[in-house]
Design a protein around this motif. Structure first.
Motif, PDB file in Angstrom:
ATOM      1  N   GLN A  50       0.782  -0.907   0.353  1.00 47.24           N
ATOM      2  CA  GLN A  50      -0.263   0.160  -0.222  1.00 47.24           C
ATOM      3  C   GLN A  50       1.008   1.231   0.095  1.00 47.24           C
ATOM      4  OE1 GLN A  50      -3.175   0.400  -0.455  1.00 47.24           O
ATOM      5  NE2 GLN A  50      -2.832   2.831  -0.932  1.00 47.24           N
ATOM      6  N   PHE A  51       0.768   2.639  -0.765  1.00 45.93           N
ATOM      7  CA  PHE A  51       0.762   3.418  -1.213  1.00 45.93           C
ATOM      8  C   PHE A  51       0.234   4.157  -0.244  1.00 45.93           C
ATOM      9  CE2 PHE A  51       1.789   2.121  -5.148  1.00 45.93           C
ATOM     10  CZ  PHE A  51       3.613   2.188  -5.025  1.00 45.93           C
ATOM     11  N   GLY A  52       1.727   5.058   0.469  1.00 48.88           N
ATOM     12  CA  GLY A  52       0.876   6.608   1.375  1.00 48.88           C
ATOM     13  C   GLY A  52       1.708   7.100   2.008  1.00 48.88           C
ATOM     14  N   GLY A  53       1.651   7.369   3.837  1.00 52.15           N
ATOM     15  CA  GLY A  53       2.509   7.972   4.624  1.00 52.15           C
ATOM     16  C   GLY A  53       2.895   9.472   3.511  1.00 52.15           C
ATOM     17  N   PRO A  54       3.971  10.217   4.109  1.00 54.03           N
ATOM     18  CA  PRO A  54       4.054  11.561   4.331  1.00 54.03           C
ATOM     19  C   PRO A  54       4.716  11.518   2.985  1.00 54.03           C
ATOM     20  CG  PRO A  54       5.785  10.579   6.249  1.00 54.03           C
ATOM     21  CD  PRO A  54       4.684   9.985   6.152  1.00 54.03           C
ATOM     22  N   ARG A  55       5.452  10.436   2.810  1.00 55.93           N
ATOM     23  CA  ARG A  55       5.725  10.941   0.713  1.00 55.93           C
ATOM     24  C   ARG A  55       5.364  10.190  -0.207  1.00 55.93           C
ATOM     25  NH1 ARG A  55      12.259  10.981   2.059  1.00 55.93           N
ATOM     26  NH2 ARG A  55      12.769  12.827   3.170  1.00 55.93           N
ATOM     27  N   GLY A  56       4.466   9.936   0.357  1.00 55.72           N
ATOM     28  CA  GLY A  56       3.314   8.401  -0.876  1.00 55.72           C
ATOM     29  C   GLY A  56       3.900   7.122  -1.460  1.00 55.72           C
ATOM     30  N   ARG A  57       5.146   6.490  -0.606  1.00 57.89           N
ATOM     31  CA  ARG A  57       5.751   5.336  -0.549  1.00 57.89           C
ATOM     32  C   ARG A  57       4.581   3.848   0.396  1.00 57.89           C
ATOM     33  NH1 ARG A  57      11.754   7.200   0.898  1.00 57.89           N
ATOM     34  NH2 ARG A  57      12.071   8.849  -0.884  1.00 57.89           N
ATOM     35  N   LYS A  58       5.693   2.538  -0.444  1.00 61.69           N
ATOM     36  CA  LYS A  58       4.853   1.528  -0.542  1.00 61.69           C
ATOM     37  C   LYS A  58       5.228   1.473   1.287  1.00 61.69           C
ATOM     38  CE  LYS A  58       5.079  -1.454  -3.783  1.00 61.69           C
ATOM     39  NZ  LYS A  58       5.194  -2.659  -5.139  1.00 61.69           N
ATOM     40  N   PHE A  59       4.536   0.622   2.309  1.00 62.96           N
ATOM     41  CA  PHE A  59       4.979   0.364   3.610  1.00 62.96           C
ATOM     42  C   PHE A  59       5.530  -0.151   2.945  1.00 62.96           C
ATOM     43  CE2 PHE A  59       3.735  -1.616   7.024  1.00 62.96           C
ATOM     44  CZ  PHE A  59       2.855  -0.273   8.333  1.00 62.96           C
ATOM     45  N   LYS A  60       6.120  -1.418   2.200  1.00 65.25           N
ATOM     46  CA  LYS A  60       7.077  -2.331   2.665  1.00 65.25           C
ATOM     47  C   LYS A  60       6.854  -3.501   4.113  1.00 65.25           C
ATOM     48  CE  LYS A  60       9.875   0.348  -0.125  1.00 65.25           C
ATOM     49  NZ  LYS A  60      10.903   1.064  -0.150  1.00 65.25           N
ATOM     50  N   SER A  61       7.379  -4.953   3.756  1.00 65.22           N
ATOM     51  CA  SER A  61       7.206  -6.153   4.290  1.00 65.22           C
ATOM     52  C   SER A  61       8.547  -5.654   5.386  1.00 65.22           C
ATOM     53  CB  SER A  61       7.657  -7.462   4.270  1.00 65.22           C
ATOM     54  OG  SER A  61       9.173  -7.345   2.985  1.00 65.22           O
ATOM     55  N   THR A  62       9.354  -4.827   5.230  1.00 63.09           N
ATOM     56  CA  THR A  62      10.054  -4.355   6.952  1.00 63.09           C
ATOM     57  C   THR A  62       9.376  -3.553   8.157  1.00 63.09           C
ATOM     58  OG1 THR A  62      12.319  -4.447   5.183  1.00 63.09           O
ATOM     59  CG2 THR A  62      12.239  -3.386   7.512  1.00 63.09           C
ATOM     60  N   GLN A  63       8.572  -2.907   7.355  1.00 62.91           N
ATOM     61  CA  GLN A  63       7.583  -2.120   7.979  1.00 62.91           C
ATOM     62  C   GLN A  63       6.987  -3.480   8.929  1.00 62.91           C
ATOM     63  OE1 GLN A  63       6.724   1.920   6.469  1.00 62.91           O
ATOM     64  NE2 GLN A  63       5.657   2.192   8.740  1.00 62.91           N
TER      65      GLN A  63
ATOM     66  N   LEU B 202      -3.541  -2.936  13.433  1.00 56.23           N
ATOM     67  CA  LEU B 202      -3.176  -3.213  11.797  1.00 56.23           C
ATOM     68  C   LEU B 202      -4.099  -2.483  10.951  1.00 56.23           C
ATOM     69  CD1 LEU B 202      -2.470  -7.207  12.362  1.00 56.23           C
ATOM     70  CD2 LEU B 202      -0.574  -5.082  11.541  1.00 56.23           C
ATOM     71  N   ARG B 203      -5.570  -2.437  11.327  1.00 55.72           N
ATOM     72  CA  ARG B 203      -6.494  -1.904  10.867  1.00 55.72           C
ATOM     73  C   ARG B 203      -5.693  -0.145  10.202  1.00 55.72           C
ATOM     74  NH1 ARG B 203     -11.686  -3.459   8.659  1.00 55.72           N
ATOM     75  NH2 ARG B 203     -10.744  -5.024  10.264  1.00 55.72           N
ATOM     76  N   GLU B 204      -6.471   0.243  12.115  1.00 55.37           N
ATOM     77  CA  GLU B 204      -5.986   1.592  11.903  1.00 55.37           C
ATOM     78  C   GLU B 204      -4.620   2.015  11.631  1.00 55.37           C
ATOM     79  OE1 GLU B 204      -6.562   2.384  16.317  1.00 55.37           O
ATOM     80  OE2 GLU B 204      -8.171   2.516  16.790  1.00 55.37           O
ATOM     81  N   THR B 205      -3.142   1.560  11.503  1.00 54.15           N
ATOM     82  CA  THR B 205      -1.911   1.870  11.409  1.00 54.15           C
ATOM     83  C   THR B 205      -2.180   1.898   9.884  1.00 54.15           C
ATOM     84  OG1 THR B 205      -0.805   0.707  13.013  1.00 54.15           O
ATOM     85  CG2 THR B 205       0.199   0.934  10.598  1.00 54.15           C
ATOM     86  N   PHE B 206      -2.700   1.006   8.919  1.00 53.67           N
ATOM     87  CA  PHE B 206      -3.043   1.090   7.741  1.00 53.67           C
ATOM     88  C   PHE B 206      -3.919   2.155   7.086  1.00 53.67           C
ATOM     89  CE2 PHE B 206      -5.714  -0.202   3.956  1.00 53.67           C
ATOM     90  CZ  PHE B 206      -4.437  -0.814   3.127  1.00 53.67           C
ATOM     91  N   MET B 207      -4.982   2.304   7.556  1.00 56.34           N
ATOM     92  CA  MET B 207      -5.905   2.365   7.325  1.00 56.34           C
ATOM     93  C   MET B 207      -5.036   4.853   7.012  1.00 56.34           C
ATOM     94  SD  MET B 207      -7.862   2.022   5.775  1.00 56.34           S
ATOM     95  CE  MET B 207      -9.266   3.192   5.872  1.00 56.34           C
ATOM     96  N   LYS B 208      -4.554   4.899   8.505  1.00 53.38           N
ATOM     97  CA  LYS B 208      -3.104   6.132   8.252  1.00 53.38           C
ATOM     98  C   LYS B 208      -3.044   5.888   7.590  1.00 53.38           C
ATOM     99  CE  LYS B 208      -0.934   8.814  11.898  1.00 53.38           C
ATOM    100  NZ  LYS B 208      -0.660   8.435  13.220  1.00 53.38           N
ATOM    101  N   TRP B 209      -1.701   5.398   7.035  1.00 52.15           N
ATOM    102  CA  TRP B 209      -1.027   4.884   5.885  1.00 52.15           C
ATOM    103  C   TRP B 209      -1.395   5.563   4.774  1.00 52.15           C
ATOM    104  CZ3 TRP B 209       4.352   4.982   5.592  1.00 52.15           C
ATOM    105  CH2 TRP B 209       4.749   5.456   4.870  1.00 52.15           C
ATOM    106  N   LYS B 210      -2.945   4.921   4.671  1.00 55.76           N
ATOM    107  CA  LYS B 210      -2.706   5.206   3.523  1.00 55.76           C
ATOM    108  C   LYS B 210      -3.451   5.864   2.850  1.00 55.76           C
ATOM    109  CE  LYS B 210      -7.355   3.646   2.713  1.00 55.76           C
ATOM    110  NZ  LYS B 210      -7.816   4.866   1.946  1.00 55.76           N
TER     111      LYS B 210
END
Length: 408
Positions: free
Chosen positions: A351-364, A384-392
């Protein structure tokens, strides 16, 4: 005192001069001898002298009068010439003024005529342009009316097709939900669990599958090619194939199930590289008595967390065509108390998102799971749900999301 004048030709003698002459004649008459003839002759001679004198005087006066008249005539002639000249000048000026006035009038008429022609041309041009604009507007309105009618027909057709499509999707969704067992039913034999299932569309390409058979509990997280309707069809095929493979009397290990599943997919969908249809899968089998675990994976690994995270690697090949196809590996895992197992698809990490619009990635994702693995599974699922929605954020969800957490 008024004096009388005697007229002699063109000349006039004063009456006082006549009196003086008569007096002179009387004096001479007394002074002359008594001889009447002589006296008469002398009188006549004197008279003749007087007359000659008078004639000379008169001639002189006549000459002077003539000269005065000539001077006066010349003066009058000059004045007349001047007056004529002035009159001619006036007449010329009046003529020039009249010509100028006529020229101005003609210029004004010409200007007004030109202006009238210009105004007429403007009015005519405006009328022509107005007619052209009206014709074009009529044509556009007519075309727009036709287009609107066509658009309305197409819209109606699209709405009908869309309704049929939505109905089909909803029907497919109901079928998929019927094939996917309820979370509580799937995990009713497990100590603790959660399933985070977030389809991108109404119909999902990710699905979870579970089976309770002969004291063994099977659970899988499956990611099919694509998402939406195509992915939904693949997921229904995957459920059907898994049910068919495990329907026999034998209890199969996870790697054997994956080998058989790949054979069915290749048989039904093609054995060449022309098709990319297939699926990635993480399949776990648990002995409900001993809690021993066997696991096999196609492209999707297994995360095992006790106090640290351990990655059980999957075989780098899909359930489908692959240039070099090998048998899938079966991993036997000795379960430790209070350990967490995470089966997942790649939708969360992609999923793309975050402040720079990048992938969440498996490491994170691994760091996140490690930070929450000691919390209750209900809290883990919520985090997990809240983190995903906030990142997206406001970005579109790029893929279906599936994470299964199992606590042993």
């Amino acid at each position: 005192m008024n004096s009388k004048r005697i007229h002699a030709g063109y000349f006039t003698l004063p009456s006082r001069l006549v009196i003086y002459l008569q007096f002179a004649f009387l004096v001479l008459a007394f002074m002359l001898p008594a001889n009447p003839a002589f006296a008469q002759a002398r009188i006549i001679a004197r008279q003749q002298q007087v007359i000659d004198s008078l004639n000379r005087v008169l001639s002189s006066q006549k000459a002077e009068s003539m000269q005065a008249l000539k001077v006066k005539f010349d003066s009058l002639r000059k004045k007349k010439f001047i007056i004529d000249t002035l009159l001619q000048t006036v007449y010329m000026q009046q003529g020039l003024i009249a010509q100028a006035e006529e020229s101005r009038r003609m210029s004004q008429l010409a200007f007004e005529s030109k202006e009238n022609k210009y105004i007429f041309s403007l009015v005519a041009t405006f009328i022509v342009l107005l007619l052209i604009f009206a014709a074009v507007l009529y044509y556009i309105l007519k075309q727009n009316t036709r287009k609107s009618e066509l658009i309305m027909k197409q819209k109606k057709l699209v709405e009908e097709n869309q309704k049929e499509m939505v109905d089909s999707i909803n029907y497919a969704q109901r079928i998929q939900k019927a094939l996917l067992k309820e979370e509580e039913r799937i995990t009713m034999h497990l100590p603790d669990h959660f399933i985070l299932y977030m389809p991108k569309d109404a119909v999902s390409g990710d699905f979870y599958w579970a089976l309770d058979k002969d004291g063994y509990f099977y659970i899988a997280a499956v990611d099919c090619t694509g998402h939406g309707v195509p992915g939904g069809f693949m997921s229904m095929l995957g459920v059907a194939f898994l049910n068919e493979i495990t329907a026999g009397s034998n209890t199969l290990s996870p790697n054997i199930i994956l080998n058989k599943l790949r054979d069915k997919v290749l048989k039904e969908l093609g054995k060449t590289g022309e098709t990319k249809d297939g699926m990635d899968i993480s399949l776990m089998r648990m002995n409900l008595s001993t809690r021993k675990i066997q696991w096999s994976g196609a492209n999707n690994s297994l995360y095992l967390i006790k106090n640290e995270i351990k990655v059980i690697p999957a075989d780098k090949q899909p359930i489908g065509y692959y240039p070099v196809m090998k048998p899938f590996t079966n991993h036997i895992i000795a379960a430790e108390p209070d350990s967490m197992y995470y089966l997942y698809s790649d939708g969360y990490a992609s999923q793309f998102g975050g402040p720079r619009g990048r992938k969440f990635k498996s490491t994170q994702l691994k760091k996140l799971l490690l930070s929450i693995h000691q919390k209750s599974l209900k809290e883990q699922k919520q985090i997990l749900r809240e983190t995903f929605m906030k990142w997206k954020g406001k970005l579109e969800q790029v893929d279906d999301v599936l994470i299964i957490g199992v606590k042993v």
